[in-house]
Design an enzyme around this catalytic site. Structure first.
Site, PDB file in Angstrom:
ATOM      1  N   GLY A   1     138.650 -14.848 130.861  1.00 14.86           N
ATOM      2  CA  GLY A   1     140.013 -14.520 130.459  1.00 14.86           C
ATOM      3  C   GLY A   1     140.795 -15.724 129.975  1.00 14.86           C
ATOM      4  O   GLY A   1     142.019 -15.784 130.121  1.00 14.86           O
TER       5      GLY A   1
ATOM      6  N   SER B   1     132.376 -16.467 129.848  1.00 16.95           N
ATOM      7  CA  SER B   1     133.453 -17.047 129.063  1.00 16.95           C
ATOM      8  C   SER B   1     134.135 -18.165 129.850  1.00 16.95           C
ATOM      9  O   SER B   1     133.479 -19.102 130.285  1.00 16.95           O
ATOM     10  CB  SER B   1     134.424 -15.957 128.618  1.00 16.95           C
ATOM     11  OG  SER B   1     135.292 -16.423 127.613  1.00 16.95           O
TER      12      SER B   1
END
Length: 567
Positions: free
Chosen positions: A164, A242
């Site tokens: 995120g 990520s």
């Protein structure tokens, strides 16, 4: 220079799950049988919450696990079953005050807002979501434990760190239910939250990497409690996607964290960005303090700030970051800092690589930059646009070398978004990942590299037509494959989920993703990363060709951002 990739945010998805778990009952009153006092069965869970009994309970915890109730050294854990063969436990793993280091929990407690064991944690504060879904008291995790496990079974634990862009996400984001992954790997799966954005990285007094320290607190918490659930405190593997993978890279670069985990899995880490350096962090910190109106030493002012005011200042800081210091980029301007105390190496090509020993697994997806390019440019782009777009992101010198190479041709291409997507994937994700693999292998560590060519469209990608096309595997499309949470999976998706969970099970126990009945996955070397193809019709070699990720091109002829900016 402006950043090329704006990673999609993982928005918190907090929804109550049904449960048949009942709250703990109190001790029943004493009765008599034939005039002799009779003590009813003691509720050990309540006793274990009394300090004088905790040592005894710790010994009992090594032997006892009753259904959805587990007795740990810090109190009774009460979970719920979700019908998949696992029990789910929600817990606060640490506490903290605003902009102070977190402290490992000393008592088992439900997350803020949870009324009973079926309640889910609120997310950490983040922009653009309903404030009722988050709280500053957010250092919580979900534990998913196979129902068949007994205390002290010694199974591994996988600790998942969500992505995120370090400013969004939660342990309850779509697809992160770890029940099926726990059962398939016969492990404990923990999904943690950590402080995001300014609250995790912009302490006004200059304290750095609070969010990274949250992750360390989570590992210390797990080491304390997992034996009670059937885990081994010495068999913790970190995994994340990520920016979650970026967090793991920071932990790999933190010597003080090394003894807390045995191996790591990094999915889609945007390694090109690198860690921030101290001077960049100081510039961002000064700007943030100005935006809040609180001096570095004014604790009263800092405490009086509303969460909304902090998030507003954070958003403005993120917007202004590239003009404050170009090395921040605009995709992850708030991120871990190589501060020389916690994180003391860049783990990249800008400095001598340290000796390493942990096995790591590095993966990418085929179209990492798909959401960025096709989300930003919704219409077909002419070939003439390639150069200007590339130059705006990479500068003239790197663009000239790229256009002269054979890797991103624009002739006979109807839509320039196609080579731009390939370029973005190589630049931000794939090639720096392969560079890390070569360095890791050359300095003592075992490393396996893979690429997903089959995926499952992650919810945030549903609005991007490119990501819905057959054959596209966009950033985040690996998450539900690994967790086994794909809704209505196709045979190809189901097959890849089975394979990945078998490989993860092997990696958690042996440090290698090779498992019986699966094709051989060769470890990377300094000259050939042997990138294993995950899904799809296997190539003759079963591996992905290097292409532009040859070390003579990216990282040499064309430098990564962390090289350009010397961070």
């Amino acid at each position: 220079m402006v950043a090329f990739a704006l990673l999609p945010f993982l928005l918190a998805a907090v929804s109550p799950l049904s449960s048949d778990a009942a709250p703990l009952s109190g001790l029943t009153s004493m009765a008599k049988f034939k005039g002799v006092p009779v003590f009813p069965p003691v509720n050990l869970g309540l006793m274990c919450e009394i300090p004088m009994f905790q040592n005894a309970c710790a010994r009992v915890a090594a032997k006892t696990s009753v259904g959805k109730q587990v007795y740990t050294p810090i109190g009774t854990a009460q979970g719920v079953a979700d019908g998949s063969g696992a029990n789910r436990f929600a817990v606060k793993y640490a506490t903290h005050t605003r902009w102070a280091a977190s402290t490992v929990a000393t008592k088992w407690a439900l997350p803020t807002g949870a009324k009973n064991a079926s309640g889910l944690p609120l997310a950490c504060p983040q922009p653009s979501v309903d404030p009722s879904t988050y709280t500053e008291d957010c250092l919580s995790m979900m534990l998913y434990v196979p129902t068949s496990l007994k205390a002290n079974s010694g199974v591994p634990t996988l600790l998942w760190i969500h992505g995120g862009s370090f400013i969004a996400g939660s342990a309850t984001a779509p697809g992160l239910d770890g029940s099926k992954l726990a059962v398939a790997t016969n492990s404990i799966v923990a999904v943690m939250q950590y402080r995001l954005g300014a609250l995790g990285f912009m302490a006004p007094d200059g304290t750095t990497n609070l969010a990274v320290k949250d992750s360390i607190a989570a590992m210390n918490f797990l080491a304390k409690v997992v034996p009670s659930f059937g885990g081994s405190s010495s068999k913790i593997t970190l995994a994340g996607q990520s920016s979650g993978a970026g967090m793991i890279r920071a932990l790999l670069a933190a010597p003080s964290a090394s003894s807390l985990f045995q191996s790591a899995i990094l999915q889609s880490d945007p390694i090109d960005y690198g860690f921030l350096n101290v001077s960049t962090q100081n510039a961002l910190q000064s700007s943030f303090n100005t935006l809040t109106g609180c001096a570095a030493s004014d604790k009263a002012c800092q405490s009086s700030l509303s969460v909304d005011a902090i998030l507003s200042a954070q958003v403005t800081l993120g917007d202004n970051a590239p003009s404050i210091d170009a090395s921040t980029g605009s995709a992850e301007p708030i991120r871990p800092v190589r501060d020389g105390s916690l994180i003391n190496t860049p783990l990249d090509l800008t400095a001598p690589f340290p000796p390493v020993s942990k096995p790591i697994l590095l993966t990418n997806v085929k179209n990492e930059a798909g959401p960025t390019i096709f989300g930003a440019f919704t219409g077909i782009l002419a070939p003439s646009v390639f150069g200007p777009v590339c130059a705006a992101s990479l500068g003239d010198a790197r663009t000239e070398t790229i256009q002269a190479s054979p890797f991103y041709p624009t002739s006979n291409i109807a839509d320039t978004r196609v080579p731009l997507e390939t370029l973005g994937t190589d630049w931000i994700w794939r090639c720096p990942t392969w560079s890390l693999a070569r360095s890791w292998s050359g300095n003592g560590g075992r490393v396996f590299v893979g690429m997903f060519v089959t995926g499952a469209t992650y919810p945030v990608n549903n609005a991007i037509a490119f990501c819905l096309q057959p054959g596209s595997v966009c950033h985040q499309d690996d998450i539900e494959i690994v967790f086994g949470t794909v809704p209505n999976p196709t045979p190809a998706q189901a097959q890849l989920t089975t394979e990945m969970q078998a490989r993860y099970k092997a990696f958690l126990t042996t440090g290698s993703p090779n498992a019986a009945g699966l094709s051989s996955w060769t470890a990377a070397t300094t000259t050939d990363v042997h990138a294993h193809q995950l899904g799809g019709t296997p190539s003759p070699s079963g591996e992905i060709p290097a292409g532009a990720c040859d070390p003579s091109f990216w990282g040499s002829a064309v430098q990564y951002d962390y090289q350009v900016f010397g961070i």
